[in-house]
Write a protein that holds these residues in place. Sequence first.
Motif, PDB file in Angstrom:
ATOM      1  N   PHE A 280       0.845  -1.194   0.000  1.00  0.00           N
ATOM      2  CA  PHE A 280       0.000   0.000   0.000  1.00  0.00           C
ATOM      3  C   PHE A 280       0.880   1.243   0.000  1.00  0.00           C
ATOM      4  CE2 PHE A 280      -2.595   3.318   1.886  1.00  0.00           C
ATOM      5  CZ  PHE A 280      -3.857   3.101   1.342  1.00  0.00           C
ATOM      6  N   ALA A 281       0.743   2.067  -1.021  1.00  0.00           N
ATOM      7  CA  ALA A 281       1.533   3.285  -1.125  1.00  0.00           C
ATOM      8  C   ALA A 281       0.798   4.450  -0.480  1.00  0.00           C
ATOM      9  CB  ALA A 281       1.825   3.607  -2.589  1.00  0.00           C
ATOM     10  N   PHE A 282       1.549   5.256   0.256  1.00  0.00           N
ATOM     11  CA  PHE A 282       0.999   6.441   0.912  1.00  0.00           C
ATOM     12  C   PHE A 282       1.800   7.631   0.407  1.00  0.00           C
ATOM     13  CE2 PHE A 282       0.403   9.064   4.897  1.00  0.00           C
ATOM     14  CZ  PHE A 282      -0.974   9.205   4.771  1.00  0.00           C
ATOM     15  N   LEU A 283       1.169   8.428  -0.455  1.00  0.00           N
ATOM     16  CA  LEU A 283       1.879   9.478  -1.177  1.00  0.00           C
ATOM     17  C   LEU A 283       1.373  10.865  -0.796  1.00  0.00           C
ATOM     18  CD1 LEU A 283       1.760   7.966  -4.797  1.00  0.00           C
ATOM     19  CD2 LEU A 283       3.371   7.451  -2.936  1.00  0.00           C
ATOM     20  N   GLY A 284       2.214  11.851  -1.043  1.00  0.00           N
ATOM     21  CA  GLY A 284       1.820  13.235  -0.840  1.00  0.00           C
ATOM     22  C   GLY A 284       3.001  14.146  -1.053  1.00  0.00           C
ATOM     23  N   PRO A 285       2.751  15.418  -1.339  1.00  0.00           N
ATOM     24  CA  PRO A 285       3.850  16.378  -1.468  1.00  0.00           C
ATOM     25  C   PRO A 285       4.557  16.560  -0.122  1.00  0.00           C
ATOM     26  CG  PRO A 285       1.760  17.294  -2.263  1.00  0.00           C
ATOM     27  CD  PRO A 285       1.439  16.047  -1.520  1.00  0.00           C
ATOM     28  N   ASN A 286       5.707  17.217  -0.149  1.00  0.00           N
ATOM     29  CA  ASN A 286       6.381  17.551   1.105  1.00  0.00           C
ATOM     30  C   ASN A 286       5.444  18.375   1.992  1.00  0.00           C
ATOM     31  OD1 ASN A 286       8.761  16.297   0.292  1.00  0.00           O
ATOM     32  ND2 ASN A 286       9.568  18.159  -0.640  1.00  0.00           N
ATOM     33  N   GLY A 287       5.381  18.007   3.271  1.00  0.00           N
ATOM     34  CA  GLY A 287       4.525  18.727   4.210  1.00  0.00           C
ATOM     35  C   GLY A 287       3.066  18.318   4.176  1.00  0.00           C
TER      36      GLY A 287
ATOM     37  N   ILE B 109       2.585  -4.228   3.599  1.00  0.00           N
ATOM     38  CA  ILE B 109       3.653  -3.241   3.442  1.00  0.00           C
ATOM     39  C   ILE B 109       3.022  -1.861   3.249  1.00  0.00           C
ATOM     40  CG2 ILE B 109       5.598  -2.494   2.034  1.00  0.00           C
ATOM     41  CD1 ILE B 109       5.998  -5.461   1.293  1.00  0.00           C
ATOM     42  N   PHE B 110       3.425  -0.937   4.111  1.00  0.00           N
ATOM     43  CA  PHE B 110       2.987   0.456   4.038  1.00  0.00           C
ATOM     44  C   PHE B 110       4.175   1.246   3.512  1.00  0.00           C
ATOM     45  CE2 PHE B 110       1.980   4.668   5.746  1.00  0.00           C
ATOM     46  CZ  PHE B 110       0.601   4.754   5.574  1.00  0.00           C
ATOM     47  N   PHE B 111       4.044   1.799   2.323  1.00  0.00           N
ATOM     48  CA  PHE B 111       5.193   2.233   1.521  1.00  0.00           C
ATOM     49  C   PHE B 111       5.065   3.704   1.160  1.00  0.00           C
ATOM     50  CE2 PHE B 111       7.374   2.567  -2.610  1.00  0.00           C
ATOM     51  CZ  PHE B 111       8.537   1.842  -2.415  1.00  0.00           C
ATOM     52  N   CYS B 112       5.967   4.539   1.674  1.00  0.00           N
ATOM     53  CA  CYS B 112       6.010   5.956   1.305  1.00  0.00           C
ATOM     54  C   CYS B 112       7.183   6.182   0.359  1.00  0.00           C
ATOM     55  CB  CYS B 112       6.199   6.833   2.537  1.00  0.00           C
ATOM     56  SG  CYS B 112       4.888   6.715   3.761  1.00  0.00           S
ATOM     57  N   SER B 113       6.927   6.830  -0.750  1.00  0.00           N
ATOM     58  CA  SER B 113       8.003   7.073  -1.708  1.00  0.00           C
ATOM     59  C   SER B 113       7.634   8.217  -2.637  1.00  0.00           C
ATOM     60  CB  SER B 113       8.281   5.809  -2.534  1.00  0.00           C
ATOM     61  OG  SER B 113       9.292   6.048  -3.489  1.00  0.00           O
ATOM     62  N   HIS B 114       8.661   8.919  -3.107  1.00  0.00           N
ATOM     63  CA  HIS B 114       8.465   9.937  -4.143  1.00  0.00           C
ATOM     64  C   HIS B 114       8.802   9.378  -5.530  1.00  0.00           C
ATOM     65  CE1 HIS B 114       7.605  13.208  -1.433  1.00  0.00           C
ATOM     66  NE2 HIS B 114       8.724  13.011  -0.757  1.00  0.00           N
ATOM     67  N   VAL B 115       9.236   8.119  -5.594  1.00  0.00           N
ATOM     68  CA  VAL B 115       9.598   7.507  -6.878  1.00  0.00           C
ATOM     69  C   VAL B 115       8.328   6.873  -7.455  1.00  0.00           C
ATOM     70  CG1 VAL B 115      11.209   5.979  -8.067  1.00  0.00           C
ATOM     71  CG2 VAL B 115      11.881   7.032  -5.901  1.00  0.00           C
ATOM     72  N   LEU B 116       7.570   7.654  -8.201  1.00  0.00           N
ATOM     73  CA  LEU B 116       6.220   7.259  -8.580  1.00  0.00           C
ATOM     74  C   LEU B 116       6.184   6.141  -9.611  1.00  0.00           C
ATOM     75  CD1 LEU B 116       4.279  10.643  -8.581  1.00  0.00           C
ATOM     76  CD2 LEU B 116       4.719   9.043  -6.725  1.00  0.00           C
ATOM     77  N   ASP B 117       7.210   6.037 -10.461  1.00  0.00           N
ATOM     78  CA  ASP B 117       7.190   4.932 -11.413  1.00  0.00           C
ATOM     79  C   ASP B 117       7.345   3.589 -10.689  1.00  0.00           C
ATOM     80  OD1 ASP B 117       9.799   5.627 -10.749  1.00  0.00           O
ATOM     81  OD2 ASP B 117      10.618   4.931 -12.656  1.00  0.00           O
ATOM     82  N   VAL B 118       8.123   3.563  -9.598  1.00  0.00           N
ATOM     83  CA  VAL B 118       8.240   2.342  -8.790  1.00  0.00           C
ATOM     84  C   VAL B 118       6.913   2.051  -8.109  1.00  0.00           C
ATOM     85  CG1 VAL B 118       9.345   1.307  -6.761  1.00  0.00           C
ATOM     86  CG2 VAL B 118      10.711   2.583  -8.427  1.00  0.00           C
ATOM     87  N   VAL B 119       6.293   3.070  -7.530  1.00  0.00           N
ATOM     88  CA  VAL B 119       4.993   2.901  -6.867  1.00  0.00           C
ATOM     89  C   VAL B 119       3.964   2.334  -7.838  1.00  0.00           C
ATOM     90  CG1 VAL B 119       3.053   4.157  -5.857  1.00  0.00           C
ATOM     91  CG2 VAL B 119       5.390   4.682  -5.131  1.00  0.00           C
ATOM     92  N   GLU B 120       3.938   2.878  -9.046  1.00  0.00           N
ATOM     93  CA  GLU B 120       2.941   2.458 -10.033  1.00  0.00           C
ATOM     94  C   GLU B 120       3.098   0.989 -10.400  1.00  0.00           C
ATOM     95  OE1 GLU B 120       0.977   4.229 -14.155  1.00  0.00           O
ATOM     96  OE2 GLU B 120       2.861   5.057 -13.394  1.00  0.00           O
TER      97      GLU B 120
ATOM     98  N   ARG C 242      -2.456  -0.796  -4.041  1.00  0.00           N
ATOM     99  CA  ARG C 242      -3.329   0.372  -3.900  1.00  0.00           C
ATOM    100  C   ARG C 242      -2.499   1.571  -3.473  1.00  0.00           C
ATOM    101  NH1 ARG C 242      -8.015   0.567  -0.177  1.00  0.00           N
ATOM    102  NH2 ARG C 242      -6.793  -0.781   1.210  1.00  0.00           N
ATOM    103  N   ILE C 243      -3.061   2.743  -3.733  1.00  0.00           N
ATOM    104  CA  ILE C 243      -2.355   3.993  -3.458  1.00  0.00           C
ATOM    105  C   ILE C 243      -3.321   4.973  -2.795  1.00  0.00           C
ATOM    106  CG2 ILE C 243      -1.185   5.972  -4.508  1.00  0.00           C
ATOM    107  CD1 ILE C 243      -0.546   4.039  -6.891  1.00  0.00           C
ATOM    108  N   ALA C 244      -2.840   5.626  -1.740  1.00  0.00           N
ATOM    109  CA  ALA C 244      -3.570   6.745  -1.153  1.00  0.00           C
ATOM    110  C   ALA C 244      -2.735   7.997  -1.322  1.00  0.00           C
ATOM    111  CB  ALA C 244      -3.860   6.494   0.321  1.00  0.00           C
ATOM    112  N   ILE C 245      -3.389   9.098  -1.659  1.00  0.00           N
ATOM    113  CA  ILE C 245      -2.702  10.378  -1.810  1.00  0.00           C
ATOM    114  C   ILE C 245      -3.265  11.355  -0.786  1.00  0.00           C
ATOM    115  CG2 ILE C 245      -2.172  12.314  -3.351  1.00  0.00           C
ATOM    116  CD1 ILE C 245      -2.455  10.390  -5.707  1.00  0.00           C
ATOM    117  N   ILE C 246      -2.362  11.960  -0.008  1.00  0.00           N
ATOM    118  CA  ILE C 246      -2.751  12.917   1.021  1.00  0.00           C
ATOM    119  C   ILE C 246      -2.217  14.293   0.626  1.00  0.00           C
ATOM    120  CG2 ILE C 246      -0.700  12.400   2.418  1.00  0.00           C
ATOM    121  CD1 ILE C 246      -2.372  12.805   4.925  1.00  0.00           C
ATOM    122  N   HIS C 247      -3.013  15.320   0.919  1.00  0.00           N
ATOM    123  CA  HIS C 247      -2.615  16.691   0.570  1.00  0.00           C
ATOM    124  C   HIS C 247      -3.166  17.628   1.633  1.00  0.00           C
ATOM    125  CE1 HIS C 247      -1.208  19.963  -1.819  1.00  0.00           C
ATOM    126  NE2 HIS C 247      -2.386  20.349  -2.258  1.00  0.00           N
ATOM    127  N   HIS C 248      -2.305  18.465   2.193  1.00  0.00           N
ATOM    128  CA  HIS C 248      -2.696  19.348   3.297  1.00  0.00           C
ATOM    129  C   HIS C 248      -3.371  18.565   4.422  1.00  0.00           C
ATOM    130  CE1 HIS C 248      -1.422  22.760   1.011  1.00  0.00           C
ATOM    131  NE2 HIS C 248      -2.417  22.733   0.146  1.00  0.00           N
TER     132      HIS C 248
END
Length: 263
Positions: free
Chosen positions: A30-37, A195-206, A211-217
């Motif tokens: 499971f990918a957990f994505l988001g911009p810095n901050g 596996i709970f996976f945080c990464s900025h390497v989006l091609d690897v995530v894809e 599944r992928i969750a995207i968080i923002h603010h």
Amino acid sequence: MIDILHLSKHYGNTVAVEDLSLQIEAGEIFAFLGPNGAGKSSTVKVLTGLSRPTTGTVRIAGFDVQQEPLEVKKRIGYVPENAILYESLTADEYLDLAGTLRHIDRARLSEQREELFTLFELSRQDRKKLLSEFSKGMKQKVLLIAALIHNPEVLILDEPLSGLDANAALIFKEVLRRFAHGTSTGLEQRSARTIFFCSHVLDVVERLCDRIAIIHHGQLVAIGTPSELLEQSGAPSLELAFHKFTGGVDIERSTEEVLRALS
């Protein structure tokens, strides 16, 4: 395997995470994505028991992270984004320490350590060196082995590929697939893991994640399989879908402005 229910985390008047709910099953990467901050690190700290939530609950493998922290820690492996090693130890000594703290039987610890050192291509000569002599990538391998050594039910990874060369990254991605699906990794394993996976390497995530969750603010803005997120966003790649979901700047316009400023 991971249940996050109405999780919020505030630092004074700053809202890092707001009303986040996720259910992640055994066998998922499971990918957990988001911009810095965006609130990723704050969420990970709550999952690992390093920080208390402002409100909400988190359960891992059926145990409440706040009420039963030792039961949770027995069942998780964790690789933080910026880890600090005991650099006065050798790789062998560090893994002995990690295994002893996990109360792993000495014979089993020796076997698991050998399997994982071999898997990640750390030679016997390397293993006798002080960690202070290791490159960033070699240190990352040791951290990954330490997170796997006790065969955890849940593996929490924050930028785990940082510093790894292409060969090591390829090996690690295959280990993750096998680990999640309950097949052989060199570890004795009887069932699927999460596996709970945080990464900025989006091609690897894809390519890697189920599944992928995207968080923002601090708020969940999208969740689904890679193909579902592409469909929801109308984007041709996860990178562009992420850009749309997180309200990124107009790439073409920004590029033109930069080139104009440089001309």
